[in-house]
Design an enzyme around this catalytic site. Structure first.
Site, PDB file in Angstrom:
ATOM      1  N   LYS A 124     -19.794  76.472  71.451  1.00 25.50           N
ATOM      2  CA  LYS A 124     -20.605  77.143  70.622  1.00 25.50           C
ATOM      3  C   LYS A 124     -22.013  77.318  71.509  1.00 25.50           C
ATOM      4  O   LYS A 124     -22.421  76.472  72.234  1.00 25.50           O
ATOM      5  CB  LYS A 124     -20.781  76.775  69.263  1.00 25.50           C
ATOM      6  CG  LYS A 124     -21.185  77.719  68.365  1.00 25.50           C
ATOM      7  CD  LYS A 124     -20.263  78.335  67.868  1.00 25.50           C
ATOM      8  CE  LYS A 124     -20.621  79.624  66.997  1.00 25.50           C
ATOM      9  NZ  LYS A 124     -19.122  79.983  66.335  1.00 25.50           N
ATOM     10  N   ASP A 164     -21.134  85.817  67.130  1.00 26.18           N
ATOM     11  CA  ASP A 164     -21.031  85.165  66.108  1.00 26.18           C
ATOM     12  C   ASP A 164     -22.228  85.998  65.249  1.00 26.18           C
ATOM     13  O   ASP A 164     -22.517  86.917  65.707  1.00 26.18           O
ATOM     14  CB  ASP A 164     -21.376  83.619  66.222  1.00 26.18           C
ATOM     15  CG  ASP A 164     -21.239  82.942  65.034  1.00 26.18           C
ATOM     16  OD1 ASP A 164     -20.088  82.433  64.714  1.00 26.18           O
ATOM     17  OD2 ASP A 164     -22.153  82.522  64.203  1.00 26.18           O
TER      18      ASP A 164
HETATM   19  O1  2IT Z   1     -16.743  81.172  64.665  1.00 28.59           O
HETATM   20  C1  2IT Z   1     -15.959  81.490  65.399  1.00 28.59           C
HETATM   21  O2  2IT Z   1     -14.675  81.290  65.254  1.00 28.59           O
HETATM   22  C2  2IT Z   1     -16.492  82.765  66.192  1.00 28.59           C
HETATM   23  N1  2IT Z   1     -17.514  83.045  65.844  1.00 28.59           N
HETATM   24  C3  2IT Z   1     -15.403  83.442  67.010  1.00 28.59           C
HETATM   25  C4  2IT Z   1     -15.411  82.751  68.284  1.00 28.59           C
HETATM   26  C5  2IT Z   1     -14.738  83.508  69.529  1.00 28.59           C
HETATM   27  O3  2IT Z   1     -14.660  82.789  70.579  1.00 28.59           O
HETATM   28  O4  2IT Z   1     -14.058  84.396  69.267  1.00 28.59           O
END
Ligand code: 2IT
Length: 444
Positions: A124, A164
């Site tokens: 993240k 996100d």
């Molecule tokens: O919280 C999540 O799973 C997302 N924001 C998507 C992450 C992604 O790599 O598509």
């Protein structure tokens, strides 16, 4: 494993990281029993290794605003665990972003991604940059400055960011543009891209669609039909939009939406042109919901959360800890049938305890919202094959993945009295896959 001791040590090492400690504790409680049946896990210190990210990058992001003033934001990328695939997870741009929040999101992402069955590790990242009130040129300059730091540390087989909160198609475009300029290659290093340059059909809708596929399975398993059910949704962004679209297609009625300013109650249902309106409003950088009330003449409840309304299904679609004990009591008092988090860690631990105690169907974010990252995984697959699938192909796969996640929750979460504890099921299923992968790869 002794949870108290583990949590005590972790708190001493990371004081004040409340969201991160909350996410870890939830997983530890769920997996305690199975963990203790595997002494080899304890010997290999699987938990002690899993709770610490592989590495964390923090960097300064300087940029110049439209008035010629220098602005300084913070940027982060947390590469948490790549035991089952390249690091994968979104970027969040929001003033609330800090290390604790990104560590909780990265930790959750490990198990969520494991549940998808696709080869993706957990990561993240993000920044405390606030999109609201920024011009398009400012957003572009910020994204470019952010990528100028990050590009060394990402790649199609290394780490694949996505969106996100605060990072949608526009931001992904600017981030990817700078990445491509620096690396001089066109690869699938970011997902959520535009359709013209490697994006996948259904990716924008995927989190909400997947959430509704999961809820449909939950209800079906318990002898209920989603058709005709009333739904409270929080949030007003991409996730809420996809959820509202699919809920309507399934014959349910969405009666609330919310923003930082409060929520709206629309007894006729958020459907048709009202759904388009929501996206258009968001595209202008507005995250408030009161304009909806003015536009369509419905009631607006300032400073309140939608959980006080009587509904069959509650779907948190905004942010972490947006539904607490008090909200849970209100929902239970109104005979809610199902609560499913499409946001990450939408419910507080106190709220979850109440739902489980009252045998409410409760779906945790890492299972319910996994459709977003799953479709990102499918975008990576298409990029690697240099082709793009039609919408039906992507949607069918998304459907299959969500059903499979549901079935893993049932397999690992069914209690002796028949109640399905989806939280426990999701945590155990995700954990076991990662733990086995880590065991086989030695102490690294
Ligand atoms: O919280 C999540 O799973 C997302 N924001 C998507 C992450 C992604 O790599 O598509």
């Amino acid at each position: 494993m002794t949870i108290d001791k583990l949590m005590f040590d972790l708190e001493a090492r990371h004081p004040g990281e409340t969201e991160y400690l909350q996410a870890v504790k939830e997983v530890l409680i769920s997996i305690e029993e199975v963990y203790n049946q595997h002494p080899e896990f304890e010997k290999a210190k699987i938990i002690e290794r899993l709770v610490e990210p592989d590495r964390i990058f923090t960097f300064r992001v300087p940029w110049v605003d439209d008035h010629g003033e220098v602005q300084v934001n913070l940027g982060y990328r947390i590469q948490f665990n790549n035991a089952i695939g390249p690091y994968k997870g979104g970027l969040r741009f929001h003033p609330s972003v800090n290390l604790s929040i990104l560590k909780f999101l990265g930790f959750e992402q490990i198990f969520k991604n494991a549940l998808t069955t696709l080869p993706m590790g957990g990561a993240k990242g993000g920044s405390d940059f606030y999109i609201k009130g920024k011009s398009d040129a400012e957003v572009m300059r910020f994204c470019q400055a952010f990528m100028l730091e990050l590009w060394h540390n990402i790649g199609p087989n290394m780490d694949v960011p996505a969106g996100d909160i605060g990072v949608g198609a526009r931001e992904v475009g600017y981030l990817y543009g700078m990445y491509k300029k620096l690396i001089r290659e066109h690869t699938g290093t970011i997902t959520g891209k535009g359709l013209e340059y490697g994006g996948s059909l259904i990716r924008p809708e995927a989190t909400g669609y997947g959430g509704l596929y999961f809820v449909d399975r939950m209800l079906h398993t318990h002898g209920h039909d989603i058709k005709g059910k009333t739904i409270a949704i929080s949030g007003f962004g991409n996730v809420a939009w996809g959820a509202a679209l699919k809920a309507n297609q399934m014959g349910a009625k969405v009666v609330t939406l919310s923003g930082p300013d409060g929520y709206i109650y629309d007894p006729d249902g958020v459907s048709g042109e009202k759904i388009d309106y929501m996206l258009e409003l968001r595209a202008t950088g507005n995250d408030e919901v009161s304009p909806y009330a003015e536009q369509f003449g419905v009631e607006f409840f300032e400073g309140k959360r939608p959980w006080e309304q009587k509904v069959d299904i509650a779907l948190p679609c905004a942010t972490q800890n947006e539904l607490d004990r008090k909200d849970a009591l209100a929902l239970i008092g109104n005979n809610v049938l199902c609560v499913a988090e499409i946001s990450n860690m939408g419910c507080t631990p106190g709220a979850i305890d109440l739902f489980i105690e009252h045998k409410i169907l409760y779906g945790p974010g890492k299972a319910v919202n996994a459709g977003g990252v799953s479709t990102s995984g499918l975008e990576m697959t298409q990029n690697a094959m240099h082709l793009s699938w039609p919408a039906t192909e992507v949607d069918n796969r998304l459907h299959q993945i969500m059903s499979n996640i549901h079935d893993q929750c049932v397999k690992y979460g069914t209690q002796p009295d028949g109640y399905i504890n989806y939280m426990k099921g999701a945590n155990i299923a995700g954990f076991m896959k990662v733990a086995h992968a880590m065991m086989e790869q030695g102490i690294v």
